[in-house]
Design a protein around this motif. Structure first.
Motif, PDB file in Angstrom:
ATOM      1  N   ALA A 198      18.249  47.212  46.220  1.00 60.36           N
ATOM      2  CA  ALA A 198      19.224  46.199  46.637  1.00 60.36           C
ATOM      3  C   ALA A 198      19.164  44.959  45.760  1.00 60.36           C
ATOM      4  CB  ALA A 198      18.970  45.817  48.100  1.00 60.36           C
ATOM      5  N   SER A 199      17.959  44.536  45.374  1.00 60.64           N
ATOM      6  CA  SER A 199      17.840  43.324  44.562  1.00 60.64           C
ATOM      7  C   SER A 199      18.438  43.508  43.177  1.00 60.64           C
ATOM      8  CB  SER A 199      16.373  42.907  44.436  1.00 60.64           C
ATOM      9  OG  SER A 199      15.614  43.913  43.792  1.00 60.64           O
ATOM     10  N   ALA A 200      18.507  44.765  42.721  1.00 63.31           N
ATOM     11  CA  ALA A 200      19.106  45.030  41.416  1.00 63.31           C
ATOM     12  C   ALA A 200      20.619  45.176  41.502  1.00 63.31           C
ATOM     13  CB  ALA A 200      18.500  46.302  40.811  1.00 63.31           C
ATOM     14  N   ILE A 208      18.174  35.087  44.315  1.00 62.43           N
ATOM     15  CA  ILE A 208      17.009  34.498  44.978  1.00 62.43           C
ATOM     16  C   ILE A 208      15.721  35.207  44.547  1.00 62.43           C
ATOM     17  CG2 ILE A 208      18.349  33.750  46.966  1.00 62.43           C
ATOM     18  CD1 ILE A 208      17.277  36.130  48.519  1.00 62.43           C
ATOM     19  N   GLU A 209      15.841  36.125  43.575  1.00 69.40           N
ATOM     20  CA  GLU A 209      14.692  36.815  42.987  1.00 69.40           C
ATOM     21  C   GLU A 209      13.868  37.548  44.035  1.00 69.40           C
ATOM     22  OE1 GLU A 209      12.468  34.419  40.197  1.00 69.40           O
ATOM     23  OE2 GLU A 209      14.233  33.196  39.752  1.00 69.40           O
ATOM     24  N   LEU A 210      14.559  38.248  44.937  1.00 69.62           N
ATOM     25  CA  LEU A 210      13.862  39.047  45.937  1.00 69.62           C
ATOM     26  C   LEU A 210      12.955  40.059  45.247  1.00 69.62           C
ATOM     27  CD1 LEU A 210      13.420  40.129  48.835  1.00 69.62           C
ATOM     28  CD2 LEU A 210      15.412  41.605  48.461  1.00 69.62           C
ATOM     29  N   SER A 211      11.702  40.107  45.635  1.00 68.35           N
ATOM     30  CA  SER A 211      10.742  41.038  45.050  1.00 68.35           C
ATOM     31  C   SER A 211       9.832  41.566  46.142  1.00 68.35           C
ATOM     32  CB  SER A 211       9.920  40.353  43.958  1.00 68.35           C
ATOM     33  OG  SER A 211       8.888  41.201  43.513  1.00 68.35           O
ATOM     34  N   ALA A 212      10.011  42.829  46.479  1.00 65.51           N
ATOM     35  CA  ALA A 212       9.175  43.435  47.510  1.00 65.51           C
ATOM     36  C   ALA A 212       7.724  43.518  47.061  1.00 65.51           C
ATOM     37  CB  ALA A 212       9.698  44.829  47.848  1.00 65.51           C
ATOM     38  N   LEU A 545       9.948  29.327  40.757  1.00 68.62           N
ATOM     39  CA  LEU A 545       9.610  28.876  42.109  1.00 68.62           C
ATOM     40  C   LEU A 545       9.924  29.944  43.150  1.00 68.62           C
ATOM     41  CD1 LEU A 545       8.681  26.684  44.061  1.00 68.62           C
ATOM     42  CD2 LEU A 545      11.007  25.767  44.054  1.00 68.62           C
ATOM     43  N   ASN A 546      11.060  30.636  42.996  1.00 70.57           N
ATOM     44  CA  ASN A 546      11.418  31.653  43.985  1.00 70.57           C
ATOM     45  C   ASN A 546      10.348  32.740  44.087  1.00 70.57           C
ATOM     46  OD1 ASN A 546      13.764  30.405  44.716  1.00 70.57           O
ATOM     47  ND2 ASN A 546      15.110  31.676  43.478  1.00 70.57           N
TER      48      ASN A 546
END
Length: 613
Positions: A198-200, A208-212, A545-546
């Motif tokens: 999803a983040s890609a 928001i640079e979501l990173s599991a 920062l994110n």
């Protein structure tokens, strides 16, 4: 010396003792320890999983400028083969993931050849580059092994990906542990896989640079490590205007453009304190004639004399190959080799604390320091900096793998040999993949540092190459403030770590911290915010920062979950090892799921590009 707050006092002896030596479940599997057994593991780890992870890592580094480590992915795939060996199959899977991850990590180093092309430097023949990369990789493996007794055995750093791999291998090769942990581990993998895709694909999540995997690493280490990373990121944002005013940053530059230098210095300063204490305690034991330490178990035993000779031989090989074959000055090669002994500790602590290996930062700092010695030739800077980049990557992989082996009780000598086989394959793949990608996609040969924003290729951002070429081109203009930033970080890290040590040594402070809720809350604020671990604080300087916020959020979520009341296990129910808590299992699953998503997206993107040409 008291262990850092990330220590996990869980010996691997119990894991080693759990192996029963029972015959394999499946008759076709070769007997453990036989030559056919090792041939199976080498064939899969070096020739299948290594190139699979290697092409993914190379694609990610060319297209994005970073890559996902191969340990978790190779551990998942390897354990599906060794499941038939039962609980002892964890060791075979660990051998395979060690070899595969080494090959994959080196495969990503092909961006160094891309940097040569961007700068118009002549490319040496393929065999010369392979030989040079091989010497560096073998040297890095030896240095990483030298520091294992300090970072893994003594400091017992968490190494989040190493813990995730250990949990995966224990669960997937032991039916009892699998039944007890499959829900939490599987849920983490599913969430990580979904969020990675999803983040890609979703612009908002990418913004928001979501990173599991970052959130999962935070869950593994907890709030006392996650919150300092957020503090470090916020400090960078707050100090950015001041850096602009003194010329350390230009308007619009991200804070980490200078903060990463301060962050590296911070780790170095804190490491000076810890390494000094270790040396002092060793000297005291020597003076007092203390009784020798008990013999290490067989799986942990390493011939230190041979290891030192290994490091010396391959270090000499770097200098001989670099000078005699590639024509580089001996002085800068020797300087780069010496710096590896520093950054193998600095970056190793960073990986052990936050799962972040700032290898590109080590490259940049080495070039900055060589510029202080008078270097002005970008070509020499590239070849000498390669020693730092590759050695630090391999050394930290070695420490990460040994942390997995420490939890499983895996034979270190055999694991070292598997890593060396992976390095041999990786040296070939790094050069081969670089030539393959740049031949297939000529856009990769175009120097993006001289392009306008409109000319930048959308699919191939190559951020790591961009950073390398930028710092190498700056050699024609000395920037003393970069060295000043490093020394500022050293002073900050040294001061904070000394204060933390003094505070922990105070009996009155310890009594206050244990006196009740007020004492606990005060101690927590001091430990996580006011005087945080310099190692954890530095993570906020390496990333945006994110990313720090996701890491910190994972730590807070983990600590909050662990603070909830626990139900007593039912009589006869399987009891998981102490380091297989629900939070660490779910966090490890997130890391694994994100790695699987990266693999799928990488292969899909590569195939899509090939089919679209």
């Amino acid at each position: 010396m008291s262990l850092p707050s990330t220590a996990l006092p869980v010996p691997a002896a119990a894991a080693a003792a759990a192996d029963t030596g029972a015959p394999p479940r499946w008759a076709w599997l070769p007997a453990p320890g036989s030559w056919r057994y090792h041939a199976l593991l080498v064939g899969l780890g070096v020739f299948v999983l290594g190139p699979l992870g290697g092409v993914t890592a190379a694609y990610m580094n060319f297209s994005l400028g970073f890559f996902v480590g191969g340990q978790v992915l190779a551990g998942i795939l390897g354990s599906t083969v060794t499941y038939g060996y039962g609980a002892q199959g964890r060791h075979g899977a660990n051998y395979m993931q060690t070899a595969a991850a080494s090959a994959a990590g080196l495969s990503a180093m092909g961006v160094l050849i891309q940097a040569m092309v961007w700068m118009g430097l002549p490319q040496p023949p393929l065999w010369q580059l392979v030989l040079y990369m091989l010497c560096i990789g073998m040297f890095g493996a030896g240095v990483g092994m030298l520091y294992t007794p300090i970072l893994v055995d003594r400091m017992q750093l968490t190494f989040p990906s190493g813990l995730a791999v250990a949990n995966i291998l224990r669960a997937l090769t032991d039916p009892v542990l699998l039944r007890a942990s499959v829900g939490r581990l599987g849920a983490g993998v599913a969430v990580g896989l979904a969020s990675g895709i999803a983040s890609a694909k979703v612009a908002l999540l990418g913004a928001i640079e979501l990173s599991a995997s970052t959130f999962g690493a935070g869950m593994v280490v907890g709030a006392r490590i996650g919150i300092p990373a957020v503090v470090g990121g916020l400090l960078g944002v707050a100090l950015a205007p001041g850096f602009v005013s003194i010329g350390w940053l230009q308007p619009g530059d991200p804070p980490r453009k200078i903060m990463f230098l301060i962050a590296l210095g911070t780790i170095m300063g804190a490491a000076l304190v810890d390494m000094g204490l270790i040396a002092w305690q060793a000297l005291q034991r020597l003076r007092q004639g203390a009784a020798p330490a008990p013999d290490s178990p067989d799986w942990k035993r390493v011939n230190t004399r041979r290891l030192v000779l290994w490091v010396a031989a391959w270090g000499t090989g770097i200098v001989l190959t670099g000078h005699g074959v590639l024509g580089q000055p001996v002085g800068y090669l020797l300087f780069a080799v010496a710096l590896v002994f520093v950054f193998a500790v600095v970056n190793g602590i960073s990986v052990g604390i936050s799962d972040s290996n700032p290898i590109s930062s080590a490259f940049v700092v080495s070039v900055v320091l060589m510029a202080a010695l008078g270097l002005r030739d970008p070509g020499i800077g590239l070849m000498a900096g390669t020693v730092l980049l590759v050695s630090t990557s391999v050394a930290c992989d070695m420490q990460q793998d040994r942390s997995t082996g420490w939890r499983l009780g895996t034979n270190r000598v055999l694991q070292f040999r598997y890593q060396c086989l992976g390095i041999l394959m990786g040296a070939l793949l790094s050069v081969g993949f670089a030539r393959l990608f740049m031949a297939a996609y000529p856009v990769l040969r175009l120097d993006q540092t001289v392009m306008t924003a409109a000319q930048q290729p959308a699919q191939w951002s190559a951020a790591m190459t961009y950073k390398f070429v930028g710092i190498l081109r700056s050699l024609t203009e000395d920037r003393p403030y970069q060295r000043t930033a490093i020394w500022v970080g050293v002073g900050v890290g040294l001061a904070i770590e000394l204060l933390r040590k003094l505070l922990r040594a105070s009996a009155g402070w310890r009594r206050f911290a244990a006196s009740g809720r007020a004492g606990y809350c005060t101690e927590f604020v001091v430990d996580a915010v006011l005087l945080p671990s310099p190692y954890a604080l530095s993570f906020g300087g390496f990333v945006n920062l994110n990313t720090s916020l996701w890491f910190g959020a994972g730590g807070v979520a983990s600590s909050a979950f662990n603070a909830l009341p626990r139900r007593r296990p039912a009589p006869g129910a399987a009891v998981l090892p102490e380091d297989m808590s629900s939070a660490s299992l779910f966090g490890g699953g997130l890391i694994a799921g994100d790695a699987l998503a990266a693999l799928g997206l990488g292969i899909a993107g590569l195939l899509g590009t090939l089919l679209g040409r």
